[in-house]
Design an enzyme around this catalytic site. Structure first.
Site, PDB file in Angstrom:
ATOM      1  CB  CYS A 114     -19.539  -5.448   5.594  1.00 44.60           C
ATOM      2  SG  CYS A 114     -18.392  -4.113   5.237  1.00 44.60           S
ATOM      3  CG  HIS A 257     -20.711  -6.865   2.020  1.00 41.75           C
ATOM      4  ND1 HIS A 257     -21.127  -5.567   1.832  1.00 41.75           N
ATOM      5  CD2 HIS A 257     -19.410  -6.802   2.409  1.00 41.75           C
ATOM      6  CE1 HIS A 257     -20.114  -4.759   2.103  1.00 41.75           C
ATOM      7  NE2 HIS A 257     -19.065  -5.477   2.455  1.00 41.75           N
ATOM      8  CG  ASN A 287     -17.451  -2.404   0.919  1.00 43.09           C
ATOM      9  OD1 ASN A 287     -18.460  -2.136   1.567  1.00 43.09           O
ATOM     10  ND2 ASN A 287     -16.585  -3.324   1.306  1.00 43.09           N
TER      11      ASN A 287
HETATM   12  C1  LIG Z   1      -7.182  -3.899  -0.454  1.00 44.81           C
HETATM   13  C2  LIG Z   1      -6.691  -4.840  -1.535  1.00 44.81           C
HETATM   14  C3  LIG Z   1      -7.401  -4.516  -2.835  1.00 44.81           C
HETATM   15  C4  LIG Z   1      -5.200  -4.583  -1.722  1.00 44.81           C
HETATM   16  O1  LIG Z   1      -4.718  -5.490  -2.691  1.00 44.81           O
HETATM   17  P1  LIG Z   1      -3.408  -6.337  -2.441  1.00 44.81           P
HETATM   18  O2  LIG Z   1      -3.177  -7.144  -3.630  1.00 44.81           O
HETATM   19  O3  LIG Z   1      -3.542  -7.003  -1.110  1.00 44.81           O
HETATM   20  O4  LIG Z   1      -2.381  -5.170  -2.432  1.00 44.81           O
HETATM   21  P2  LIG Z   1      -1.279  -4.813  -1.337  1.00 44.81           P
HETATM   22  O5  LIG Z   1      -1.913  -4.081  -0.208  1.00 44.81           O
HETATM   23  O6  LIG Z   1      -0.452  -6.024  -1.057  1.00 44.81           O
HETATM   24  O7  LIG Z   1      -0.447  -3.823  -2.187  1.00 44.81           O
HETATM   25  C5  LIG Z   1       0.173  -4.199  -3.399  1.00 44.81           C
HETATM   26  C6  LIG Z   1       0.818  -2.974  -3.974  1.00 44.81           C
HETATM   27  O8  LIG Z   1      -0.183  -2.090  -4.468  1.00 44.81           O
HETATM   28  C7  LIG Z   1      -0.011  -0.802  -3.887  1.00 44.81           C
HETATM   29  N1  LIG Z   1      -1.306  -0.176  -3.747  1.00 44.81           N
HETATM   30  C8  LIG Z   1      -2.178  -0.224  -2.717  1.00 44.81           C
HETATM   31  N2  LIG Z   1      -3.258   0.501  -2.989  1.00 44.81           N
HETATM   32  C9  LIG Z   1      -3.089   1.012  -4.216  1.00 44.81           C
HETATM   33  C10 LIG Z   1      -3.879   1.836  -5.031  1.00 44.81           C
HETATM   34  N3  LIG Z   1      -5.082   2.296  -4.656  1.00 44.81           N
HETATM   35  N4  LIG Z   1      -3.399   2.167  -6.238  1.00 44.81           N
HETATM   36  C11 LIG Z   1      -2.200   1.724  -6.655  1.00 44.81           C
HETATM   37  N5  LIG Z   1      -1.406   0.948  -5.925  1.00 44.81           N
HETATM   38  C12 LIG Z   1      -1.855   0.588  -4.704  1.00 44.81           C
HETATM   39  C13 LIG Z   1       0.655  -1.094  -2.553  1.00 44.81           C
HETATM   40  O9  LIG Z   1       1.335   0.057  -2.057  1.00 44.81           O
HETATM   41  C14 LIG Z   1       1.608  -2.197  -2.922  1.00 44.81           C
HETATM   42  O10 LIG Z   1       2.718  -1.642  -3.555  1.00 44.81           O
HETATM   43  P3  LIG Z   1       4.195  -2.252  -3.271  1.00 44.81           P
HETATM   44  O11 LIG Z   1       4.120  -3.689  -3.759  1.00 44.81           O
HETATM   45  O12 LIG Z   1       5.064  -1.386  -4.081  1.00 44.81           O
HETATM   46  O13 LIG Z   1       4.383  -2.143  -1.807  1.00 44.81           O
HETATM   47  C15 LIG Z   1      -6.897  -6.326  -1.164  1.00 44.81           C
HETATM   48  O14 LIG Z   1      -6.119  -6.657  -0.045  1.00 44.81           O
HETATM   49  C16 LIG Z   1      -8.312  -6.658  -0.869  1.00 44.81           C
HETATM   50  O15 LIG Z   1      -9.118  -6.717  -1.768  1.00 44.81           O
HETATM   51  N6  LIG Z   1      -8.655  -6.900   0.409  1.00 44.81           N
HETATM   52  C17 LIG Z   1     -10.014  -7.120   0.826  1.00 44.81           C
HETATM   53  C18 LIG Z   1     -10.639  -5.776   1.001  1.00 44.81           C
HETATM   54  C19 LIG Z   1     -12.107  -5.846   1.243  1.00 44.81           C
HETATM   55  O16 LIG Z   1     -12.811  -6.614   0.656  1.00 44.81           O
HETATM   56  N7  LIG Z   1     -12.565  -5.005   2.130  1.00 44.81           N
HETATM   57  C20 LIG Z   1     -13.935  -4.911   2.441  1.00 44.81           C
HETATM   58  C21 LIG Z   1     -14.271  -5.823   3.553  1.00 44.81           C
HETATM   59  S1  LIG Z   1     -15.942  -5.683   3.924  1.00 44.81           S
END
Ligand SMILES: CC(C)(COP(=O)(O)OP(=O)(O)OC[C@H]1O[C@@H](n2cnc3c(N)ncnc32)[C@H](O)[C@@H]1OP(=O)(O)O)[C@@H](O)C(=O)NCCC(=O)NCCS
Length: 330
Positions: A114, A257, A287
């Site tokens: 990224c 980004h 992204n």
């Molecule tokens: C990926 C991201 C959106 C996940 O959000 P989060 O709040 O951390 O969510 P979690 O991974 O803790 O999961 C929370 C719940 O949602 C669920 N979940 C994950 N993906 C899901 C989806 N696509 N749809 C529905 N539910 C989902 C998980 O299974 C979890 O369920 P549980 O509580 O029953 O176990 C978040 O961590 C994030 O934005 N990270 C940065 C990612 C990023 O910017 N990447 C690019 C870098 S360049």
């Protein structure tokens, strides 16, 4: 010493639009979850047989050249940022060069995820500042959709990443242009966001076990990425401002980004920037890794949000971890 200036921008995204409702049909997710956690409403996925990383880069380049009033033969060097190359080797830079019909000039691939576009921009800027080249093409292009685990297991990352390409033409100038670039990395976190295979340090690159596993898919520790991203974005923007003696409110447009809308909003709040000083388009494209900044810049330019004399700040964070910024006087 000369400076480098961006004199043309272009972007290309595949025609296939994948909405959150489309994803609901193939994995256990909802439009509300995706919008709330990432801000993404739709993204583009490549059309197999039509789009490749290099030909999307070529299409973006032709638009950028046209806007710069240049022909392909005017390019002295190519820097191509991608972590999803068409081949394991050679890199996509040489394929793009062939498609542009400018065989003979140097072509370099950058694999900084990224942050790749800003790393590539920095390299182009150094080559121009030293006088080695006059006109350098910088491209960011990715096809991430074919690396995504589209099952329920991979849903937290497969809803985020997508495909597209952007290009910038940099040229030597006597006036201001790229003021500074700032590049950082911390390999301790390499496995927090990565695609492990086909890695070279295994006895066989392809085996039944590997194909049955998920190691060909993109793997992300979302919360670790989020926590580091918000800190590093702020640090590296502050570093760029400080080096050039500017304050946050001197920025005319921040083009972050497009990692996640929540990350962009967090950074915007930290620097107390109004909505019209931050450009986000993740809602429509997801992204796109190294392509996200040049796509966003090109679109912002088309909308008249980047004008002569503006102070433009670019910032990125991603796999590696890597993070980077650039401050540009347009
Ligand atoms: C990926 C991201 C959106 C996940 O959000 P989060 O709040 O951390 O969510 P979690 O991974 O803790 O999961 C929370 C719940 O949602 C669920 N979940 C994950 N993906 C899901 C989806 N696509 N749809 C529905 N539910 C989902 C998980 O299974 C979890 O369920 P549980 O509580 O029953 O176990 C978040 O961590 C994030 O934005 N990270 C940065 C990612 C990023 O910017 N990447 C690019 C870098 S360049």
């Amino acid at each position: 010493m000369k400076n480098s200036k961006i004199i043309g921008l272009g972007h290309y995204v595949p025609e296939k639009v994948v909405t959150n409702n489309d994803l609901e049909k193939i994995m256990n997710t909802t439009n509300d979850w995706i919008v709330e956690r990432t801000g993404i409403e739709e993204r583009r996925w490549f059309v197999p047989g039509k789009d490749t990383v290099s030909n999307m880069g070529t299409r973006a380049t032709k638009i950028a050249l046209n806007r710069a009033g240049l022909a392909a033969k005017d390019i002295d060097f190519i820097v191509f940022a991608t972590i999803t190359p068409d081949y394991f080797f050679p890199g996509s830079g040489v394929l793009l060069q062939r498609e542009l019909g400018i065989q003979g000039i140097g072509a370099l691939d950058i694999r900084n995820a990224c942050s790749g576009f800003i790393y590539a921009l920095s390299i182009a800027d150094q080559f121009i500042k030293t006088g080695m080249y006059k006109t350098v093409l910088v491209v960011g292009a990715e096809i991430q959709s074919s690396a995504l685990d589209k099952s329920d297991e991979g849903r937290s990352s497969s809803v985020i990443f997508a495909d597209g390409a952007g290009a910038a033409i940099l040229q030597a100038t006597e006036s201001e242009g790229v003021l500074s670039t700032h590049l950082h990395a911390d390999g301790d976190y390499a496995e927090e966001l990565y695609v492990k295979d086909p890695g070279s340090s295994r006895e066989t690159r392809l085996s039944k076990e590997l194909l049955d596993g998920k190691t060909f898919n993109l793997t992300m520790n979302g919360s670790a990425v989020f926590k580091h991203a918000v800190v590093r974005f702020s640090e590296v923007i502050t570093e760029a401002l400080k080096q050039n003696g500017y304050q946050p409110d001197d920025i005319d447009l921040l083009v972050p980004h497009q990692a996640n809308l929540r990350i962009s909003n967090f950074v915007q709040k930290q620097f107390k920037l109004p909505d019209d000083k931050v450009y986000n388009n993740i809602m429509h494209y997801g992204n796109t890794t190294a392509a996200s900044i040049p796509i966003a810049m090109s679109e912002a330019w088309e909308k008249g949000k980047i004008n002569e004399g503006d102070l433009i700040c670019l910032a990125a964070f991603g796999s590696g971890f890597t993070w980077a910024s650039a401050l540009i006087r347009w």
